[in-house]
Design a protein around this motif. Structure first.
Motif, PDB file in Angstrom:
ATOM      1  N   SER A  41      46.353  53.996  29.008  1.00  0.00           N
ATOM      2  CA  SER A  41      46.595  55.181  29.824  1.00  0.00           C
ATOM      3  C   SER A  41      47.158  56.326  28.982  1.00  0.00           C
ATOM      4  O   SER A  41      48.051  56.127  28.162  1.00  0.00           O
ATOM      5  N   GLU A  89      50.784  57.256  30.959  1.00  0.00           N
ATOM      6  CA  GLU A  89      51.845  56.301  31.297  1.00  0.00           C
ATOM      7  C   GLU A  89      53.112  56.584  30.484  1.00  0.00           C
ATOM      8  O   GLU A  89      54.215  56.534  30.992  1.00  0.00           O
ATOM      9  N   HIS A  90      52.912  56.916  29.180  1.00  0.00           N
ATOM     10  CA  HIS A  90      54.111  57.093  28.343  1.00  0.00           C
ATOM     11  C   HIS A  90      54.920  58.312  28.754  1.00  0.00           C
ATOM     12  O   HIS A  90      56.091  58.437  28.425  1.00  0.00           O
ATOM     13  N   ASN A 121      52.635  57.558  35.420  1.00  0.00           N
ATOM     14  CA  ASN A 121      52.009  56.389  36.032  1.00  0.00           C
ATOM     15  C   ASN A 121      52.913  55.206  35.801  1.00  0.00           C
ATOM     16  O   ASN A 121      53.403  55.023  34.695  1.00  0.00           O
ATOM     17  N   TRP A 122      53.097  54.386  36.835  1.00  0.00           N
ATOM     18  CA  TRP A 122      53.939  53.201  36.645  1.00  0.00           C
ATOM     19  C   TRP A 122      53.104  51.976  36.946  1.00  0.00           C
ATOM     20  O   TRP A 122      52.681  51.786  38.066  1.00  0.00           O
ATOM     21  N   PHE A 123      52.828  51.179  35.899  1.00  0.00           N
ATOM     22  CA  PHE A 123      52.039  49.964  36.100  1.00  0.00           C
ATOM     23  C   PHE A 123      52.948  48.748  35.992  1.00  0.00           C
ATOM     24  O   PHE A 123      53.859  48.739  35.183  1.00  0.00           O
ATOM     25  N   GLU A 151      55.794  50.632  41.341  1.00  0.00           N
ATOM     26  CA  GLU A 151      54.441  50.905  40.853  1.00  0.00           C
ATOM     27  C   GLU A 151      53.994  52.151  41.576  1.00  0.00           C
ATOM     28  O   GLU A 151      54.320  52.335  42.741  1.00  0.00           O
ATOM     29  N   THR A 152      53.233  52.984  40.881  1.00  0.00           N
ATOM     30  CA  THR A 152      52.784  54.214  41.510  1.00  0.00           C
ATOM     31  C   THR A 152      52.087  53.899  42.834  1.00  0.00           C
ATOM     32  O   THR A 152      51.216  53.034  42.897  1.00  0.00           O
TER      33      THR A 152
END
Length: 1802
Positions: A133, A136-137, A141-143, A1047-1048
């Motif tokens: 992604s 994400e960093h 986005n939260w996985f 999580e998103t």
């Protein structure tokens, strides 16, 4: 028309007592799933509908297996595939769908490639989006952590169904990423490993692996230094080999494969080896290496088996128990996996049903000879590993699999070790190890079979000898003995068949022997019981501890209890009637004649009695029940007893016994119902708690026995062994597997009589209690606390005893509860009333409250068995299954008892599958009551209630939404009446337990919009106090858990058209067809409408939540902790598909200057993320690289510098230095493009005119942008920000911070140079200040500037560099120890993924004068470091710069300063990194090692030719004037050593040919002793040799290396001769099979070592002996006749007589040549003896005798002999009993003399 057969159903369902009903039930359930799932998808309702019904589908699979037609199977898979790959799908839903899809695809033999085809691209896009992604960093986005493994498993499951053209498409897609210097290489190979299909049928191999095999194996063969991706290639080859046995010829690669596998084990060689760290981290996965080996075995050439034997020969000694190290785990894993791999392959070739997967061609199937060879090569190491330090588990598993293949080779040696171990008393470890291995081979042993008919005869001797293991003093021995005895009794009917000998004469020899042996069974059973009684008597409570508080059993005791009762019950189950009678008599007498305390010993005895009663209830109950009833009646005749606080021991013991023996088949208890009823009436209301609890148990067991469904026997043969021996011969059934189709299970299904009995009990005992409680609750009846407790105990036991006949709480009936009895229904509800009252009146009666909690949780959950009990039984079932299964034949060949167990588990699974029950009002009341208890004032009550509360939340659908508001009530700041305890309880309820639901973090907008703001506002609550550490910790945990689990959450729930089409097909499919007509268009329209509303509502909720959190933060007097929590929550709400509301953006920008550093850190990340959201997209256009370069496309793949990628190189002649040149230049930012091949369509950024406008005025910005613009244009704000950024955080620990870099990069990317004027003065001021933190701050800003200027116009960029160049010059001259790392990172970050031609200002600046010497050696080293950072990022695109740098450095290689030398070494590594010898790679334009080394060797000539020792006599100072060549040479050599050491771990291929010429020089310098006081030169030379000797050689390099060694062996420096030997040991072991494959090389090495044995220098001779012994030990050289004769000849060398010597002379005058030769012979013999430290080969006794003849020779011979003998003694001492047998008596005499003679100590 008959329905199509189901794909694969769970066979155990048919064996259930109500099996015939399940057909219809399953069909109903499936129809329902198909209808509703199809409907949900068509109505666009992913949540809750879609999710709910997919969950139901997984439940269906759990209950019935894949019981649907092939057509449905395919449709389910296609539908889920479409659902999973919806691009905007919320991540938690995606994971749910993916797990179900994996489950549907699990058994790939059910669907062939013709049935199903799945595209690969959607999966690739999903992996790219999630695993790589881009956002994400930045926190957009939260996985969850699990997402990676779920996605990878998903691809693996879909892989067999990719279309036939997929391979070619994948190669086109990922080949361009294969640039070995770039991280993209790792990505490409990972993708290939994951995606490439390898199961295509042979006719499609042209479209499959043949497209890539040669290319990839070529790459693998030529890579030498184990980069990260090499392991992934091995995994790919292993899978390819397994899927295509017989279709690929591996022979040419076998020596290389085995050499690399051996290297990968990282075994230590020699004494002082330097470990290369990447060899440890990047080593191959053992599992895949084993897969590869087993797939290559067999076939015509037998080459693999030869190498496998070689592998085990060379590593066998590492398995010896005295060796230990971090490598041991890998070796054990290898041992465990190999046999199981071979068994799996044999199963596939010989037993498995044919499926669509390619079968193994006959030519390549494993033959019996192959199997025998394999077992023979691995058995020795396995037998050694039995006693390993890590335990015997791996060895036992290996033996289990080996015994399946060749019992006659495997079992005898194991037994040979077991019998002595059973005799020994001193080594318990040996006993436990051997017993666990025998358990592994038990089944093969008992069933004997054609290979090993004498196997069964060992069983009785083993059992009898194992009995002493039942030992109260050694816990682990006791447990393994129980397991051992239980295992054998399960396999064998314990029937005395000795009488058959008289009746039959047709028995084989073995059968006769067995028959006579079985007479001992009775004896065995009785002896076992005596042992157990002994064990029990030594563990009564009085003996083990005083009467203290701990009346419970300890953990160990409960394990022993379990072991004892299960072993005893197994033995009795398997007994014949006669033996049983004797045993019953014995156990009855034991139980009746003693009185036991009820805690420990009593439980064990009662267990033994219960086992007896369970096996044959009628005979046993006759004895026990009347006895116990009489005693109890007798002892309770007197009414005073009822009120005693302490009861008579005898009474308690009999109650305990009675309560245990009633756990039997309910039908057998009916005759005793009157007696038992009487006893209950006498004892249920005893005052003594211990007494009434035992009585309650009796009630509970009676109810359970009468009402549950369960099997009543677990015998190993259906029908038991009670037939007369004339009809039935038990010996035939030894080790026989159960027959799944004739299991003939005896079920207990409650009869109407039993049900009546149960209701009689309930009416008699439950009804009155409930009535009393009712009265008590209303206040009509006074009861003491103890009475209440007793009442509740009775209620609880009735409830769990009859749980499965009680109707479910109000609502519809559940299908599989056959009997429904409603008489209890009203009584059920009083549980609610009764304790509402206790809570108000007596909150401190905690014990009653505990019982109440139990009752509620059971009413909510209990259906006859508990989930956690079920889970642990399922686990132990799987363990037992593993330890006894037959993997070779498969097909469920398990023991009958196991199969019955599995059926029972299936029944329990059905009763437990209640999760997602409907949530009814009665449930709601109870859960509210639990909440009430969860917030009561006693900590223990709270925690018990909370556990019940969490379980209940997990059980009912959607009840969380109902409960959350009630929990949050306790946190409201405006409530005055909440106590601190309630507040804490509520927080715990939000936090949840580690496995279940976490209310604070349900992935749903409605829920978090309530909980998050409430958590923040609770900071203002009266009950909240930050003085209490427990409350502070709770808030920390809550915040941490929310951050960890968030999580998103999705905002877009649209369902694509494709899904809907499949849903329609699913609905129409037949079998079971539904009567459900299609949806009408209004419904569909409504669905779409609803879905749009849902999206809008989600968006509304999202914005509301952000605003509410902001409102919370702005409340006055909110404690700081809550402000931080709230800011943390806000930072989770950043997303990549939606810009944050403006108010929040303003808030975060202001937080950049917050007082608290925590907040500032969050704000920096958040603003960086916001800037990414605000980024405008930049347009890209396709280009054709071949047109730009003017060169045609090459016909085959050629990597490296080609004419068509020449234009990417940095060329100082044509740099874009003007506006025109800049705008016409085609910049390619990413480094890997074009190295290997070009992508199908290459895109670059469009010209400036097409890009978003730069230099906008304030009014052209959006509102969000204006906020940022205003703050960063405000000098005061910027000044404050810079001040904060240049503060120290943790002294000495701070590093260049990528988050801050992202912030500045974003600012300059989005607003180009708008803020430069404000920042410029700050930058100049910061650069001038040499403090660590200010320098770091300016480095972060500069890196952000350079990377942010990616799309600026030429004028702006040029202006920027005019500003930056002076700043960088100042910075580099002020560089310090603390800051050079940060500047290195700054420059490396600036150059990452940038076209070098864009940064020409920077490179020219860095190359101005890297080594000026002005700032001293340190600044020079730092400048080189910074420069290296920049050039390394550019890899292959800057050959010109690399050449310039090399030219500049070469004259300076004779530097004196160590730090500069090290740095130069490192820089050289990067300069030559691009010169790789990979296949299909063009010669590089960058500098080449070969030319450089040639020039170096020229300068080192003076050192090469000199003979004397090379000393490091160069002082560390750059003297004026020229020094002589020699000194210059030494300085140069030091730098070269640094370069070689640095490149050992980094480059891809080692330039062996060039380095070889340096070897003789290193051999000369390297020190011999281990001494750290050496100067740097010697230490480095030694290190360098160690690293070089571990290098991987290409076969063609072997002769070259040997050439150098042979040449050095004649050197006149003994140091050099000594060092070759150490080099040789390591080199041979690390390239073992490559050397073995080359006969000439082996002979050369043998000659070399034997020649050095006769060296004039003593140290060299001894080292040669050590080397020889090592080479013999790893079977590189064999101890053959000629070698032995040669040594014996040398030993016979005559020495002159003593008296000829001149006694006066001090010097020994023996002619040294003869002595040396004689010593050489002795050393040779000694090497042979020491080469087998753990066994005695046939030739050894003779050699020992030869050696002993030399004990009185002159020194150094005498010393050698003594050392050898003492070593022999040390290594053979452990197993001397075995080893003794190899010697004759005469030899033993001599030997004993030698080993203890006085000379031994002389």
């Amino acid at each position: 028309m008959a329905p199509p057969p189901p794909q694969k159903e769970i066979v155990y369902n048919k064996l259930l007592p109500y099996g015939e009903r399940l057909e219809a039930e399953a069909a109903r359930f499936l129809t329902q799933i198909k209808e509703n799932l199809a409907r949900a998808v068509q109505l666009q309702e992913l949540w809750p509908g879609g999710l709910f019904w997919t969950r139901k589908l997984s439940t269906y699979i759990r209950l019935y297996g894949r019981k649907f037609s092939r057509e449905d199977h395919v449709l389910f898979i296609k539908l889920l595939y479409e659902l999973v790959t919806i691009p905007k799908l919320e991540i938690s839903m995606m994971q749910g769908f993916a797990r179900l899809l994996i489950n549907l695809l699990k058994k790939k033999e059910l669907l062939s490639r013709d049935d199903l085809e799945l595209p690969w691209r959607p999966l690739y896009e999903m992996l790219e989006r999630i695993l790589y992604s881009k956002t994400e960093h930045l926190g957009l986005n939260w996985f969850p952590n699990s997402v990676e493994s779920v996605l990878k498993t998903l691809v693996k499951s879909c892989r067999p169904y990719f279309p036939e053209d997929a391979t070619a498409e994948m190669l086109d897609e990922w080949r361009p990423l294969m640039c070995p210097f770039d991280v993209t290489m790792q990505k490409a190979i990972t993708y290939f490993e994951l995606f490439l299909p390898t199961t295509l049928p042979p006719e499609l191999h042209q479209k499959g692996f043949k497209l890539w095999f040669d290319e990839f194996i070529g790459l693998w063969v030529s890579v030498q230094n184990l980069p990260q991706w090499e392991g992934h290639l091995v995994n790919l080859f292993a899978r390819l080999a397994t899927d295509n046995i017989g279709y690929i010829d591996w022979d040419p690669y076998v020596p290389k494969i085995f050499t690399r596998i051996l290297r990968s084990l990282n075994l230590p060689v020699g004494s002082n080896q330097v470990v290369v760290p990447r060899f440890l981290t990047n080593a191959y996965d053992v599992g895949h290496a084993v897969m590869w080996i087993t797939a290559m075995m067999g076939g015509p050439s037998k080459l693999v088996q030869k190498h496998l034997s070689g592998l085990f020969n060379s590593i066998a000694s590492f398995y010896h128990p005295s060796n230990n190290g971090r490598w041991l785990n890998k070796l054990m894993k290898l041992l465990q996996r190999l046999p199981s791999g071979v068994v799996r392959r044999l199963h596939r070739e010989r037993y498995k049903k044919m499926t669509w997967l390619t079968p193994v061609p006959d030519s390549h199937k494993l033959t019996d000879q192959d199997v025998t060879d394999f077992v023979e090569c691995i058995i020795q190491p396995v037998l050694l590993a039995m006693f390993s330090k890590t335990g015997s588990l791996e060895a036992a598993q290996a033996l289990q699999n080996l015994a399946l293949m060749r019992p006659e080779l495997v079992i005898p040696p194991v037994l040979e070790k077991t019998y002595p171990a059973l005799e020994t008393l001193t080594e318990p470890h040996q006993l436990t190890a051997t017993l666990s291995c025998v358990i592994g081979v038990a089944r093969s042993l008992v069933s004997g079979g054609k290979w090993f008919p004498e196997g069964p005869t060992h069983m009785l001797p083993l059992l009898m000898r194992a009995l002493p293991g039942v030992d109260p003093n050694d816990f682990s021995k006791c447990m393994i003995t129980f397991q051992f005895i239980a295992t054998f009794s399960t396999l064998v009917p314990l029937v005395d068949c000795s009488s058959v000998l008289q009746e039959r004469d047709d028995l084989s020899e073995v059968e006769r022997e067995l028959c006579s042996a079985t007479a001992e069974f009775e004896d065995f059973v009785l002896q076992f019981m005596d042992r157990c009684f002994g064990l029990i008597e030594s563990s009564t409570l009085e003996q083990t501890r005083e009467e203290t508080e701990t009346e419970k059993m300890t953990h160990l005791e409960s394990l022993v209890e379990l072991g004892l009762s299960s072993t005893f019950s197994t033995i009795l189950t398997q007994c014949s009637k006669d033996i049983f009678k004797v045993a019953l008599e014995k156990v009855f007498n034991f139980a009746v004649s003693n009185i036991f305390e009820t805690r420990v010993a009593g439980r064990m005895v009662a267990d033994m009695c219960r086992a007896a009663v369970k096996c044959r209830p009628e005979e046993s109950l006759k004895l026990f029940v009347p006895h116990c009833c009489n005693v109890i009646t007798h002892l309770t005749v007197n009414d005073d007893v009822l009120h005693d606080e302490e009861l008579d021991k005898e009474l308690l013991w009999n109650l305990q016994l009675l309560s245990e023996i009633t756990r039997v088949d309910g039908k057998k208890l009916l005759p005793y119902r009157e007696q038992l009823g009487k006893i209950l009436q006498r004892t249920l209301h005893l005052t003594c708690k211990q007494g009434y609890i035992l009585s309650c148990n009796l009630l509970h067991h009676l109810l359970r026995s009468a009402t549950l469904i369960y099997p009543t026997e677990y015998c190993s043969v259906p029908g038991g062994f009670d037939k007369p021996l004339s009809e039935y011969f038990p010996i035939k059934d030894w080790g026989k597997p159960g027959d799944l189709w004739n299991l003939d299970i005896q079920w207990h299904v409650p009869s109407s009589e039993e049900i009546d009995f149960a209701f009689y009990l309930l009416d008699t005992f439950l009804q009155p209690e409930l009535t009393r409680l009712e009265h008590y609750a209303v206040g009509e009846l006074e009861m003491s606390r103890d009475d209440v407790q007793q009442c509740l105990a009775i209620v609880h036991n009735c409830l769990i005893g009859s749980g499965n006949v009680l109707p479910p709480l109000k609502g519809e009936r559940v299908a599989h509860l056959v009997p429904s009895l409603v008489s209890l229904e009203e009584t059920k509800l009083y549980t609610g009333v009764e304790y509402g009252y206790i809570l108000d009146n007596s909150e401190d009666d905690t014990k009653s409250l505990f019982l109440i909690i139990k009752i509620i949780s059971d009413v909510l959950q209990f259906q006859g068995s508990h989930k956690h009990e079920f889970d642990s039984r399922w686990k132990s079932f799987n363990l037992v299954k593993k330890s006894m299964e037959n993997r070779l034949q498969g097909k469920k060949q398990h023991i009958r008892a196991l199969l019955i167990d599995r059926v029972m588990l299936q029944h329990e699974l059905r009763t437990l599958t209640m999760e997602g029950c409907e949530y009814k009002t009665s449930h709601q009341e109870m859960i509210r009551d639990l909440l009430c208890l969860s917030t009561s004032s006693y900590g223990q009550v709270r925690s018990k209630a909370q556990q019940a509360f969490f379980t209940a939340l997990g059980t009912y659908n959607f009840c969380c939404r109902d409960i959350i508001p009630l929990v949050l009530e306790f946190l409201r700041p405006d409530r005055q009446d909440v106590t601190q305890k309630q507040f804490k309880g509520a927080l715990y309820c939000l936090l949840g337990n580690h496995s279940g639901v976490c209310l604070a973090n349900l992935h749903d907008w409605d829920c978090i919009a309530q909980t998050w703001p409430a958590i923040v506002s609770s900071g203002l609550s009266k009950a909240m106090s930050l003085e209490k550490p427990s409350i502070v910790r709770l808030f920390d945990d809550l915040a941490e858990k929310i951050h960890r689990q968030y999580e998103t959450i999705g905002l877009d729930f649209a369902v694509p058209e494709k899904c809907v089409e499949i849903a329609v097909m699913l609905q129409k499919s037949e079998h079971p067809s539904s009567n459900f007509t299609g949806l009408c268009s209004e419904e569909i329209q409504l669905g779409i409408q609803r879905q749009k509303e849902k999206n809008a509502e989600a968006l509304r909720n999202y914005e509301n939540l952000v605003n509410m959190l902001l409102d919370c933060v702005e409340q006055r007097n909110l404690p700081w902790k809550f402000e931080h929590i709230s800011i943390g929550f806000l930072s989770l709400l950043l997303r990549d598909d939606r810009i944050l509301p403006v108010r929040a953006i303003k808030f975060f920008v202001q937080c950049l200057n917050h007082d608290a550093i925590v907040v500032r850190k969050v704000a920096i990340s958040a603003v960086a993320g916001i800037l990414k959201q605000l980024k405008r997209t930049h347009k890209k256009v396709p280009i054709c690289p071949y047109e730009i370069s003017g060169n045609p496309k090459p016909s085959s793949i050629q990597a490296g510098d080609r004419p068509d990628n020449q234009w990417l190189h940095y060329d100082s002649q044509s740099l874009p230095k003007t506006k025109e040149a800049w705008e016409s230049c085609c910049f390619v930012e990413k480094t890997h493009w074009g190295y290997y091949t070009w992508p199908q369509t290459m895109t670059v950024y469009a010209p400036v005119g097409h890009q978003p406008k730069l230099g906008r005025r304030r009014e052209e910005l959006t509102e969000a942008e204006q906020i940022i613009y205003d703050h960063f244009s405000d000098p005061k704000f910027v000044e404050q920000l810079i001040k904060f950024l240049s503060l120290e955080d943790r002294k000495g620990k701070d590093k260049f911070n990528p988050r801050r870099f992202c912030l500045f990069k974003g600012l300059f990317r989005n607003f180009d140079d708008a803020f430069l004027p404000v920042l410029q003065p700050h930058l100049e001021q910061l650069v001038a200040d040499s403090h660590e933190s200010t320098q770091r701050c300016v480095a972060e800003i500069i890196a952000g500037l350079i990377r942010g200027s990616k799309h600026w116009t030429f004028e702006k960029v040029e202006k920027l560099w005019k500003l930056l160049c002076p700043l960088l010059r100042t910075a580099l001259s002020n560089i310090t120890v603390e800051t050079y790392n940060d500047w290195g990172t700054c420059i490396a970050t600036s150059c990452e993924s940038r076209d070098p031609r864009k940064l020409h200002w920077l490179f020219e600046l860095l190359l101005e004068s890297p080594l000026s010497g002005e700032g001293g050696s340190f600044v020079d080293a730092c400048r080189l470091y910074v420069l290296q950072g920049g050039l390394a990022q550019q890899e292959w695109r800057v050959p010109e710069l690399l050449h310039r740098l090399l030219k500049y450095l070469e004259p300076k290689l004779t530097q004196v300063y160590k730090n500069v030398r090290e740095r130069i070494g490192s820089v050289l590594t990067y300069i030559f990194m691009i010169d790789v010898s990979l296949p299909n790679t063009a010669a590089t334009k960058s500098p080449r090692v070969h030319e450089f080394t040639t020039r170096i060797l020229e300068n080192l000539k003076p050192l090469m030719e000199a003979d004397e020792e090379i000393q490091n006599h160069v002082m560390e100072e750059n003297g004026v004037g020229e020094q002589d060549e020699r000194t210059q040479g030494i300085k140069l050599l030091k730098t070269i050593l640094k370069w070689l050491m640095a490149s050992a771990g980094r480059s891809f291929s080692t330039a062996v040919t060039e380095q070889l010429q340096l070897l003789p020089l290193f051999f000369k310098i390297a020190p011999v002793e281990n001494d750290n006081s050496y100067d740097e030169l010697k230490r480095d030379a030694k290190m360098c040799l160690s690293l070089m000797s571990q290098g991987l050689l290409y076969p063609q390099q072997v002769p070259l290396v040997l050439q150098v060694l042979k040449q050095t062996a004649t050197s006149n420096s003994w140091h050099a001769r000594y060092t070759i030997l150490t080099y040789l040991q390591t080199m041979v072991f690390y390239n073992l099979f490559i050397f073995l494959n080359n006969e000439e090389a082996v002979n050369d090495i043998r000659w070399l070592v034997i020649k050095l044995l006769e060296d004039e220098q003593l140290e060299v001779r001894e080292m040669a002996a050590t080397t020889l012994s090592g080479l013999l030990q790893c079977n590189f050289l064999a101890m053959d006749g000629p070698m032995q004769t040669h040594f014996e000849q040398l030993c016979k060398m005559r020495l002159p007589k003593k008296r000829k010597r001149d006694l006066g002379s001090v010097v020994d005058t023996i002619p040294s040549g003869d002595l040396v030769k004689r010593h050489a012979g002795v050393l040779g013999l000694s090497a042979c003896i020491l080469s087998s430290p753990y066994d005695v080969p046939t030739w050894m006794p003779q050699l020992l005798m030869d050696l002993s003849a030399h004990l009185n020779d002159p020194q150094p011979i005498e010393m050698t002999v003594k050392k050898t003998l003492s070593n022999f003694r040390r290594t053979h001492h452990d197993n001397w009993q075995e080893h003794k047998q190899q010697f004759t008596d005469d030899q033993l005499l001599v030997l004993t003399d030698l080993l203890v003679s006085p000379c031994y100590y002389a």
